[in-house]
Design a protein around this motif. Sequence first.
Motif, PDB file in Angstrom:
ATOM      1  N   TYR A   3      26.179  -6.238  77.642  1.00 18.73           N
ATOM      2  CA  TYR A   3      27.450  -6.618  77.222  1.00 18.73           C
ATOM      3  C   TYR A   3      27.862  -7.801  77.782  1.00 18.73           C
ATOM      4  O   TYR A   3      27.455  -8.083  79.041  1.00 18.73           O
ATOM      5  CB  TYR A   3      28.436  -5.517  76.782  1.00 18.73           C
ATOM      6  N   ASP A   6      28.471  -7.162  81.716  1.00 22.83           N
ATOM      7  CA  ASP A   6      27.321  -7.020  82.368  1.00 22.83           C
ATOM      8  C   ASP A   6      26.804  -8.407  83.097  1.00 22.83           C
ATOM      9  O   ASP A   6      25.809  -7.974  83.758  1.00 22.83           O
ATOM     10  CB  ASP A   6      26.421  -6.342  81.785  1.00 22.83           C
ATOM     11  N   ARG A 144      31.853  -7.396  73.456  1.00 19.96           N
ATOM     12  CA  ARG A 144      32.184  -6.778  75.009  1.00 19.96           C
ATOM     13  C   ARG A 144      31.926  -5.183  74.622  1.00 19.96           C
ATOM     14  O   ARG A 144      31.956  -4.748  73.426  1.00 19.96           O
ATOM     15  CB  ARG A 144      33.546  -7.047  75.037  1.00 19.96           C
ATOM     16  N   ARG A 145      31.798  -4.562  75.812  1.00 12.11           N
ATOM     17  CA  ARG A 145      31.388  -3.165  75.848  1.00 12.11           C
ATOM     18  C   ARG A 145      32.627  -2.292  75.004  1.00 12.11           C
ATOM     19  O   ARG A 145      32.660  -1.722  74.251  1.00 12.11           O
ATOM     20  CB  ARG A 145      31.173  -2.668  76.940  1.00 12.11           C
ATOM     21  N   SER A 146      33.992  -2.590  75.660  1.00 14.06           N
ATOM     22  CA  SER A 146      35.079  -2.385  75.186  1.00 14.06           C
ATOM     23  C   SER A 146      36.056  -3.272  75.074  1.00 14.06           C
ATOM     24  O   SER A 146      36.377  -4.000  76.092  1.00 14.06           O
ATOM     25  CB  SER A 146      35.776  -0.986  75.915  1.00 14.06           C
TER      26      SER A 146
END
Length: 150
Positions: A3, A6, A144-146
Amino acid sequence: MRYLEDFQPGEVISLGSYVVPREEILAFARQFDPQPFHVDDEAARRSIFGGLIASGWHTASICHRLLVEGLLKNTASMGSPGLDELRWLLPVRPGDELSVRLEVLACTPSRSKPDRGALKSRLEARNQKGEVVMTEVATVLFSRRSPAPT
């Protein structure tokens, strides 16, 4: 799965290599860029290039394929809004082996859409002599991951 979070500015990712076959140069050019120095050996010999060369668009397509295979297929990529810069610095000839790498320039979370952000990168293709034949600066959107809190 990678993501936006990262990736880090300064990170360099090797995307692999590809040998450019003569017949592929001809086939691509016949369909998409039929300039004489891409499709006709004799005309190419008489040109400023002194021989058959790949279309720059072919070179860019090869690099994009390596980008997808070497990185994007394992990420949360959401596509690209476009290129900022594309440079063809040296001709690509039949049998050249292109090695491609990507350098992360910036990772910017979106202000208006917290579920995504933009990764700006510089892609570089080198031939078997280590000469840079193409560069590209582009932006790719990533999930985005979160998402950031609002």
